[in-house]
Motif scaffolding. Sequence first.
Motif, PDB file in Angstrom:
ATOM      1  N   THR A   1       4.271  -7.823   8.897  1.00 60.22           N
ATOM      2  CA  THR A   1       3.596  -7.021   9.925  1.00 60.22           C
ATOM      3  C   THR A   1       4.047  -5.559   9.945  1.00 60.22           C
ATOM      4  N   GLY A   2       5.275  -5.304   9.485  1.00 63.10           N
ATOM      5  CA  GLY A   2       5.809  -3.932   9.514  1.00 63.10           C
ATOM      6  C   GLY A   2       6.491  -3.582  10.817  1.00 63.10           C
TER       7      GLY A   2
ATOM      8  N   ALA B   1       8.086  -0.070   7.771  1.00 56.93           N
ATOM      9  CA  ALA B   1       8.496  -0.546   6.449  1.00 56.93           C
ATOM     10  C   ALA B   1       7.803   0.249   5.338  1.00 56.93           C
ATOM     11  N   ASN B   2       7.861  -0.256   4.116  1.00 62.17           N
ATOM     12  CA  ASN B   2       7.161   0.397   3.005  1.00 62.17           C
ATOM     13  C   ASN B   2       5.874  -0.345   2.673  1.00 62.17           C
ATOM     14  N   PHE B   3       5.246  -0.885   3.700  1.00 56.30           N
ATOM     15  CA  PHE B   3       3.942  -1.529   3.540  1.00 56.30           C
ATOM     16  C   PHE B   3       3.197  -1.405   4.865  1.00 56.30           C
ATOM     17  N   VAL B   4       1.896  -1.639   4.791  1.00 55.48           N
ATOM     18  CA  VAL B   4       1.067  -1.496   5.984  1.00 55.48           C
ATOM     19  C   VAL B   4       0.171  -2.727   6.094  1.00 55.48           C
ATOM     20  N   LEU B   5       0.103  -3.281   7.286  1.00 49.79           N
ATOM     21  CA  LEU B   5      -0.791  -4.407   7.530  1.00 49.79           C
ATOM     22  C   LEU B   5      -2.088  -3.883   8.138  1.00 49.79           C
ATOM     23  N   VAL B   6      -3.205  -4.303   7.565  1.00 51.42           N
ATOM     24  CA  VAL B   6      -4.500  -3.889   8.126  1.00 51.42           C
ATOM     25  C   VAL B   6      -5.346  -5.131   8.386  1.00 51.42           C
ATOM     26  N   ARG B   7      -6.163  -5.055   9.436  1.00 56.26           N
ATOM     27  CA  ARG B   7      -7.119  -6.132   9.707  1.00 56.26           C
ATOM     28  C   ARG B   7      -8.520  -5.592   9.440  1.00 56.26           C
ATOM     29  N   CYS B   8      -9.293  -6.344   8.684  1.00 56.40           N
ATOM     30  CA  CYS B   8     -10.638  -5.882   8.316  1.00 56.40           C
ATOM     31  C   CYS B   8     -11.617  -6.469   9.332  1.00 56.40           C
ATOM     32  N   ARG B   9     -12.262  -5.600  10.061  1.00 52.04           N
ATOM     33  CA  ARG B   9     -13.168  -6.089  11.108  1.00 52.04           C
ATOM     34  C   ARG B   9     -14.591  -6.295  10.596  1.00 52.04           C
ATOM     35  N   SER B  10     -14.947  -5.614   9.502  1.00 49.85           N
ATOM     36  CA  SER B  10     -16.364  -5.656   9.116  1.00 49.85           C
ATOM     37  C   SER B  10     -16.636  -6.471   7.857  1.00 49.85           C
TER      38      SER B  10
END
Length: 367
Positions: free
Chosen positions: A167-168, A299-308
């Motif tokens: 999650t970061g 952190a050295n990563f990013v969590l993204v949620r795709c809504r579309s």
Amino acid sequence: MPPHAAEGLALIKASVRGQPAYTLDAPAARRKLNQNESPFDFPPELKQEVADAIARQPWQRYPEFAPADVLAALAKHYDWVAEGVLVGNGSNELIQATLSVTLGSGDVVVAPSPTFSLYRLLTAVMGGHYVPVPLDEQFDFDVDRLIEVANQQRARVIVLNSPNNPTGSALPEGAVQRILAGTEALIICDEAYQDFGGPSAVPLLPHSSRLVVLRTFSKALGLAGLRFGLALAHPAVAREIAKGKLPYNVNLVTLAAARTALRHAPVLTARIRQVTDIRDRFVERLALVPGLTVYPTAANFVLVRCRSVPAKELFRRLLDEFGILVRDVSASPQLSECLRISVGTEEDMDAVIIALQQMLGQHVPSR
Ligand SMILES: Cc1ncc(COP(=O)(O)O)c(C=O)c1O
């Protein structure tokens, strides 16, 4: 042809058979943003230093049993005592060693969820009982709930990964003190990503013998390929954890690389700032891509949620059409439609933004 597996399988612990394996499906890709590695290779002159050092050593001899100079250098680097430092073949090995000397059958491990999946798997392998405590909607740590559940369940071990993979999110300041004060468990703080942000539990080591802090050279220091990690704990506890690891677990090549990394720590740590700068610019631009929720990261990563668009589709298209490999973490119920993107070079991140722009529409200003 191998024989039927049933007889052999019947002898494997049910708790182990019930767990999915830790696997990684990692097709080759031009831009590899799936394992939170450093985008920068170990500098060539430092590689040469390591190569020269190992060329001078006898390879038919075992590596040192307890490499005193490395332990002393680590103690200095982390401001702790050398007797309280253990080295491992990656920090993963020290998670395993710590759980192996603490857990008996049915002993409870509490950890936030979602988090690094190895904790659950290793708990099952040791015959322990894993109790996840959900992070909140924004993936922040629910410290009160962690303490409550740990006490209700009489947890023997609490594992905290901060910043948390995938999650970061980082633990708030003071959280580890509160958890130490509020529970009787051994607290393992896995700080694999702490070089990139969030508070560290290392300064708490003089105050509690129930604290084990794990660090790694795999992420910020660019040595994932050589496998080097360490545990910091009270010397008496470190001596017990050492019984759970194999002798000569760190080979002489890795020890030489660790010596070089520590000798040139300022060169390597300067790169951390580069990574966090790239990350911060990337996060700003990601936030402008329509149809994505971007979670804050230390952190050295990013969590993204795709809504579309379904995450699986986005993952596949990033790979097939743009040669970008990220981590699809959407199988976990709390992470539906989520992808985890490691921070790479500026060019890598430009490529990700351009790809997402093309797939999800709308122009995002260039940096
Ligand atoms: C949370 C966490 N801990 C530990 C590790 C592994 O570290 P090492 O390479 O030191 O075994 C990882 C690697 O992905 C990780 O995400």
